[in-house]
Motif scaffolding. Structure first.
Motif, mmCIF file in Angstrom:
data_model
loop_
_atom_site.group_PDB
_atom_site.id
_atom_site.type_symbol
_atom_site.label_atom_id
_atom_site.label_comp_id
_atom_site.label_asym_id
_atom_site.label_seq_id
_atom_site.Cartn_x
_atom_site.Cartn_y
_atom_site.Cartn_z
ATOM 1 N N SER A 94 -0.747 -9.417 5.038
ATOM 2 C CA SER A 94 -1.337 -10.746 4.808
ATOM 3 C C SER A 94 -0.551 -11.404 3.739
ATOM 4 C CB SER A 94 -2.757 -10.723 4.371
ATOM 5 O OG SER A 94 -2.906 -9.819 3.235
ATOM 6 N N GLY A 95 0.344 -10.774 3.132
ATOM 7 C CA GLY A 95 1.188 -11.273 2.026
ATOM 8 C C GLY A 95 2.552 -11.848 2.114
ATOM 9 N N THR A 96 3.112 -12.489 1.185
ATOM 10 C CA THR A 96 4.505 -13.059 1.273
ATOM 11 C C THR A 96 5.519 -12.056 1.043
ATOM 12 O OG1 THR A 96 4.713 -13.685 -0.698
ATOM 13 C CG2 THR A 96 3.768 -15.368 0.667
ATOM 14 N N ILE A 97 5.222 -10.838 0.971
ATOM 15 C CA ILE A 97 6.157 -9.721 0.479
ATOM 16 C C ILE A 97 6.914 -9.139 1.741
ATOM 17 C CG2 ILE A 97 6.770 -7.785 -0.917
ATOM 18 C CD1 ILE A 97 6.256 -10.211 -2.523
ATOM 19 N N SER A 98 8.048 -9.074 2.019
ATOM 20 C CA SER A 98 8.654 -8.572 3.262
ATOM 21 C C SER A 98 9.170 -7.001 3.257
ATOM 22 C CB SER A 98 9.743 -9.393 3.801
ATOM 23 O OG SER A 98 10.217 -8.866 5.033
ATOM 24 N N ALA A 99 9.380 -6.818 1.777
ATOM 25 C CA ALA A 99 10.136 -5.537 1.407
ATOM 26 C C ALA A 99 10.054 -5.386 0.148
ATOM 27 C CB ALA A 99 11.872 -5.716 1.749
ATOM 28 N N ILE A 100 9.929 -3.869 -0.054
ATOM 29 C CA ILE A 100 9.651 -3.484 -1.489
ATOM 30 C C ILE A 100 11.011 -2.873 -1.999
ATOM 31 C CG2 ILE A 100 8.484 -1.950 -3.017
ATOM 32 C CD1 ILE A 100 6.988 -4.268 -1.739
ATOM 33 N N ASP A 101 11.924 -3.411 -2.609
ATOM 34 C CA ASP A 101 13.144 -3.004 -3.107
ATOM 35 C C ASP A 101 13.037 -2.032 -4.469
ATOM 36 O OD1 ASP A 101 15.695 -2.498 -3.129
ATOM 37 O OD2 ASP A 101 16.549 -4.494 -3.498
ATOM 38 N N VAL A 102 14.289 -1.463 -4.863
ATOM 39 C CA VAL A 102 14.026 -0.572 -6.118
ATOM 40 C C VAL A 102 15.307 -1.367 -6.792
ATOM 41 C CG1 VAL A 102 14.544 1.217 -7.179
ATOM 42 C CG2 VAL A 102 12.914 1.309 -5.136
ATOM 43 N N VAL A 103 15.192 -1.986 -7.886
ATOM 44 C CA VAL A 103 16.302 -2.705 -8.686
ATOM 45 C C VAL A 103 16.740 -1.575 -9.774
ATOM 46 C CG1 VAL A 103 15.824 -4.847 -7.867
ATOM 47 C CG2 VAL A 103 14.823 -4.065 -10.205
ATOM 48 N N ALA A 104 15.982 -0.903 -10.164
ATOM 49 C CA ALA A 104 16.485 -0.001 -11.253
ATOM 50 C C ALA A 104 15.372 1.417 -11.207
ATOM 51 C CB ALA A 104 16.199 -0.609 -12.541
ATOM 52 N N ASP A 105 16.127 2.622 -11.571
ATOM 53 C CA ASP A 105 15.469 3.837 -11.662
ATOM 54 C C ASP A 105 16.334 4.628 -12.606
ATOM 55 O OD1 ASP A 105 13.878 5.941 -10.892
ATOM 56 O OD2 ASP A 105 14.178 5.902 -8.762
ATOM 57 N N SER A 106 15.366 5.080 -13.717
ATOM 58 C CA SER A 106 15.825 6.130 -14.624
ATOM 59 C C SER A 106 14.959 7.276 -14.613
ATOM 60 C CB SER A 106 15.838 5.628 -15.876
ATOM 61 O OG SER A 106 14.470 5.103 -16.384
ATOM 62 N N THR A 107 14.015 7.540 -13.641
ATOM 63 C CA THR A 107 13.126 8.463 -13.508
ATOM 64 C C THR A 107 14.165 9.946 -13.044
ATOM 65 O OG1 THR A 107 12.681 8.206 -11.183
ATOM 66 C CG2 THR A 107 11.099 7.423 -12.753
ATOM 67 N N LEU A 108 13.565 11.007 -13.587
ATOM 68 C CA LEU A 108 14.299 12.244 -13.279
ATOM 69 C C LEU A 108 13.201 13.259 -12.790
ATOM 70 C CD1 LEU A 108 17.132 12.520 -15.750
ATOM 71 C CD2 LEU A 108 17.452 11.989 -13.303
ATOM 72 N N THR A 120 1.006 -1.312 -0.022
ATOM 73 C CA THR A 120 0.041 0.135 0.067
ATOM 74 C C THR A 120 0.814 1.295 0.044
ATOM 75 O OG1 THR A 120 -1.767 -1.179 1.307
ATOM 76 C CG2 THR A 120 -1.702 1.155 1.134
ATOM 77 N N ALA A 121 0.671 2.174 -0.857
ATOM 78 C CA ALA A 121 1.353 3.215 -1.036
ATOM 79 C C ALA A 121 0.610 4.328 -0.585
ATOM 80 C CB ALA A 121 1.862 3.578 -2.462
ATOM 81 N N SER A 122 1.064 5.553 -0.009
ATOM 82 C CA SER A 122 0.543 6.662 0.362
ATOM 83 C C SER A 122 1.455 7.937 0.815
ATOM 84 C CB SER A 122 -0.118 6.316 2.137
ATOM 85 O OG SER A 122 0.977 6.209 2.914
ATOM 86 N N LEU A 123 0.827 9.017 0.589
ATOM 87 C CA LEU A 123 1.819 10.245 0.882
ATOM 88 C C LEU A 123 1.196 10.886 2.117
ATOM 89 C CD1 LEU A 123 3.575 12.141 -0.714
ATOM 90 C CD2 LEU A 123 1.864 13.333 -1.241
ATOM 91 N N ASP A 124 2.099 10.994 3.301
ATOM 92 C CA ASP A 124 1.955 11.447 4.646
ATOM 93 C C ASP A 124 1.701 12.943 4.542
ATOM 94 O OD1 ASP A 124 4.512 12.077 4.907
ATOM 95 O OD2 ASP A 124 5.082 10.482 6.133
ATOM 96 N N GLY A 125 1.615 13.414 5.469
ATOM 97 C CA GLY A 125 1.628 14.978 5.876
ATOM 98 C C GLY A 125 2.829 15.747 5.708
ATOM 99 N N GLU A 126 4.070 15.037 5.731
ATOM 100 C CA GLU A 126 5.162 15.573 5.545
ATOM 101 C C GLU A 126 5.670 15.235 4.186
ATOM 102 O OE1 GLU A 126 6.057 17.365 8.078
ATOM 103 O OE2 GLU A 126 4.685 16.550 9.460
ATOM 104 N N GLY A 127 4.911 14.683 3.387
ATOM 105 C CA GLY A 127 5.141 14.806 1.797
ATOM 106 C C GLY A 127 6.150 13.611 1.901
ATOM 107 N N ARG A 128 6.082 12.493 2.546
ATOM 108 C CA ARG A 128 6.896 11.378 2.334
ATOM 109 C C ARG A 128 5.936 10.231 1.695
ATOM 110 N NH1 ARG A 128 11.447 8.746 6.396
ATOM 111 N NH2 ARG A 128 11.778 6.839 5.194
ATOM 112 N N LEU A 129 6.647 9.671 1.035
ATOM 113 C CA LEU A 129 5.917 8.422 0.054
ATOM 114 C C LEU A 129 6.266 7.135 0.580
ATOM 115 C CD1 LEU A 129 4.219 7.321 -2.251
ATOM 116 C CD2 LEU A 129 6.066 7.294 -3.506
ATOM 117 N N ASN A 130 5.253 6.464 1.449
ATOM 118 C CA ASN A 130 5.373 5.440 1.965
ATOM 119 C C ASN A 130 5.034 4.267 1.404
ATOM 120 O OD1 ASN A 130 6.570 6.652 4.630
ATOM 121 N ND2 ASN A 130 4.484 7.468 4.597
ATOM 122 N N ILE A 131 5.839 3.133 1.177
ATOM 123 C CA ILE A 131 5.355 1.878 0.632
ATOM 124 C C ILE A 131 5.256 0.818 1.480
ATOM 125 C CG2 ILE A 131 5.472 0.353 -1.563
ATOM 126 C CD1 ILE A 131 6.486 2.559 -3.136
#
Length: 705
Positions: A522-536, A506-517
């Motif tokens: 209930s799932g098997t996912i323990s961590a959301i990693d970033v393996v590549a990022d070409s955004t600017l 679940t992604a959300s933008l909190d009151g301080e402008g931090r993007l939390n994912i």
């Protein structure tokens, strides 16, 4: 029964007992041979045309399939946790003994001591230099700890390659022995030697990787992974480090079936053994520790920076240049409260002062002239530049804010005592990093202050998320391409869609402008990693993962890049030991005084500030002071090391017990073998007497003719 039948019966018994004696002798000779499984010799009646025709000897290994499976499993578990325990103990040792004067934590005590001394004599060049040196020393220690932990990840990766090579060699030998055992079995020969060797090889292989064993009808074994992938039959599969197409720093394990060039990812199917221990430590346990270190280092740096930004050096610096915030001039201003911007002479007296009321949206100069701040960062920068009336210039480019005074004058920024300026929990100067004491090439905090209605600003590129389980295995990658021109709210909605991360997190933008994912509980996912990022993000060249601190590697690497600001390191007199006098508003009044220790007091109090640390899973620790955070980090590292040590001890104990029970069932007992030898010898003698008696009867019959 004819005399010939009696002779044949006696001869078969003689041969059977002779072979049984050889089996018993072989057992006795191998009583101390590691991995040797006792052979049991049993006679069976031979029946021809419904009549007894002597006996035959059946030789079988006294192998207990279920005890063997338990023993192999215990070997794998012990191999996994012993490997992990060794690496985690060294990782914990990287932090040093908390009671030692040379540990990371004693360095923090040094800052506290130097800060206290500085408050007593803020003008002392020596004490300023000591303070700067102590701060630099802390971050050098942090860098050293990070490098050692990161080096352990590289070491684990190298050991993994070696373990895979060893496993492949063992599997090839086991496959070769399968062919040898089957050949012996078809020829009716004794295959016990080959079977013993194969058993020893499987014990070695089990320490590297877990597998299931299925005996084959013609002799030998079939080995498969827990999920059923074939490892060994008459040929062996080949394990290898997978091609790293995901972009992650380290790749998983792949398997190529015998005779095939196809590669299948087998990482998740390896549940124990040294290879699993290396994978888990490399891809989850050490990254989690590095992440915690990065959080601590960034929190310490942020606390020091916030305090330093509220103070000023004496004399005030002629220019202030901020860090790359990743923001654009079109982003909403987003500040509340009040801040003062003063241009002071070398004597510390006011040349020009602009008071900003962000709530009212006004800027007021020394002459009482009022202008509007505007709603965006760009409009505020223009308004502040104009309000200085040539006393200073203000610019904002590539995400960085800069203020330069005219001539030899200096710049000092102060916070209102009752209603300080604030964006995302930081004052104006601290948010833009105008007077940071600790510098870094990436953000130390990820509270951007961006609002849902702000444009996300990512006009090009894509980001690839890696979904990892609790062992650090990369389960899946998901690519996201931000829609140009969309808002932050739109981006959050996209991320929560089922086609992106909605099924896993679940992604959300909190009151301080931090993007939390945050991964779904209930799932098997323990961590959301970033393996590549070409955004600017616009002209700031800030990627999405860098701006919001997404993934594992980026936030952890903050511990590598933090150091004292170069200008302050070279010239400790730039240390902000004073503060802008809030009552000095008129031109010519003294605003920055030599001997003022307000800034030094702020630095001292910063070390007791409450901070929030995040885990690799995205959840928050309880709010802690900087010193408590150091204790939390030490406790975290120590508890990990102790946990793996305890699990290793338990696994070794289980392995020893399984080995003892297996040896009891399959091993050689000299007393039992001596009893069997006596029985076979007596049986051999009885068979000899039977043959002799038959011969005597035959001789009598011949003499009667």
């Amino acid at each position: 029964m004819s005399i010939n039948g009696i002779l044949n019966t006696g001869l078969s018994s003689l041969l059977a007992n002779q072979s049984a004696l050889r089996v018993t002798s072989n057992n006795i000779a191998n009583v101390n041979t590691e991995g040797y499984v006792r052979q049991d010799a049993r006679t069976t009646q031979v029946v021809l045309d419904g009549k007894g025709a002597g006996v035959a000897l059946v030789v079988q290994r006294a192998a207990d399939r279920f005890l063997a499976a338990t023993h192999l499993s215990s070997i794998s578990k012990a191999g996994q946790f012993e490997t992990a325990s060794g690496l985690m103990d060294r990782a914990q040792g990287s932090f040093g003994d908390p009671t030692s004067t040379n540990s990371l934590f004693s360095s923090l005590d040094s800052i506290i001591s130097r800060a206290s001394s500085l408050t007593n004599d803020p003008s002392s060049s020596l004490r300023k230099a000591d303070m700067v040196s102590s701060i630099q020393h802390v971050f050098e220690d942090i860098q050293g700890v990070y490098s050692r932990i990161d080096g352990l990840r590289d070491e684990a990766s190298q050991k993994l390659s070696g373990a895979i090579e060893t496993a492949n060699s063992l599997m090839n030998q086991i496959a070769d022995l399968n062919s040898e055992i089957q050949k012996y079995s078809m020829n009716g020969s004794d295959a016990s030697g080959a079977e013993t060797k194969q058993s020893q090889l499987m014990d070695e292989l089990a320490s590297l990787i877990d597998f299931k064993v299925t005996p084959q009808e013609r002799g030998g074994v079939e080995l498969r992974t827990s999920s059923g992938l074939l490892l060994v039959d008459h040929r062996a599969a080949k394990l290898s480090v997978a091609d790293n197409t995901s972009g992650a720093r380290f790749a998983g394990i792949s398997i190529s079936p015998a005779g095939s060039d196809a590669e299948l990812d087998v990482t998740r199917q390896i549940s124990s053994g040294e290879i699993r221990g290396l994978l888990s430590v490399r891809d989850y346990e050490l990254p989690e520790l590095s992440y915690a270190l990065g959080e601590y280092a960034a929190s310490l740096a942020d606390a020091l920076n916030q305090a330093h930004n509220e103070g000023t050096a004496v004399p005030a610096p002629t220019s202030l240049s901020g860090r790359n915030t990743g923001l654009q001039s079109t982003d909403s201003l987003g500040f509340t409260g009040n801040a003062d911007f003063a241009i002071v002479g070398s004597d510390g007296r006011i040349v020009e002062r602009v008071q900003v009321d962000f709530d009212a949206g006004t800027l007021t100069d020394s002459a009482g002239n009022v202008t509007a701040t505007g709603a965006t960062i760009g409009s505020f920068v223009s308004a502040l530049d104009a309000q200085f009336g040539g006393a200073a210039s203000v610019s904002f480019a590539n995400g960085e804010l800069s203020i330069s005074a005219t001539g030899t004058n200096g710049i000092s920024i102060g916070q209102d005592a009752t209603s300080p300026s604030d964006r995302a929990g930081r004052g104006f100067s601290a948010f833009f990093g105008l007077n940071d004491i600790v510098q870094t090439s990436s953000p130390t905090f990820y509270d951007t202050g961006l609002q849902g209605t702000d444009g996300h600003g990512f006009t090009s590129g894509s980001i690839t998320f890696g979904l990892r389980n609790g062992s650090g295995d990369l389960l899946q990658t998901v690519e996201y391409v931000p829609t140009p021109g969309a808002s932050m709210n739109d981006m959050v909605t996209d991320l929560n869609s089922s086609g992106i991360l909605g099924n896993f997190a679940t992604a959300s933008l909190d009151g301080e402008g931090r993007l939390n994912i945050i991964p779904n509980a209930s799932g098997t996912i323990s961590a959301i990693d970033v393996v590549a990022d070409s955004t600017l993000r616009g002209a700031s060249d800030m990627s999405m993962s860098s701006l919001f601190g997404l993934g594992i590697e980026g936030p952890a690497e903050r511990a590598r890049s933090l150091s004292v600001n170069d200008e302050i390191a070279l010239n400790p007199s730039r240390l902000a030991t004073a503060a802008l006098n809030p009552n000095a508003t008129a031109v010519g009044s003294l605003a920055v005084a030599s001997g003022d220790n307000s800034g030094a007091l702020s630095l001292q109090s910063a070390l007791g500030k409450t901070v929030s640390l995040r885990t690799i899973q995205g959840s928050e620790f309880l709010n802690l002071s900087i010193t408590d955070a150091a204790s939390q980090l030490a406790s975290h590292a120590g508890s990990k090391a102790v946990s793996f040590e305890n699990r290793a001890d338990a696994a070794v104990a289980i392995r020893s017990e399984a080995e003892t029970r297996r040896a009891s069932a399959e091993g050689v007992n000299l007393d039992e073998e001596m009893v069997r030898m006596t029985i076979y010898q007596q049986s051999y003698s009885a068979a000899s007497r039977l043959i002799q008696t038959s011969k005597d009867m035959y001789d009598v019959l011949l003499n009667m003719v």
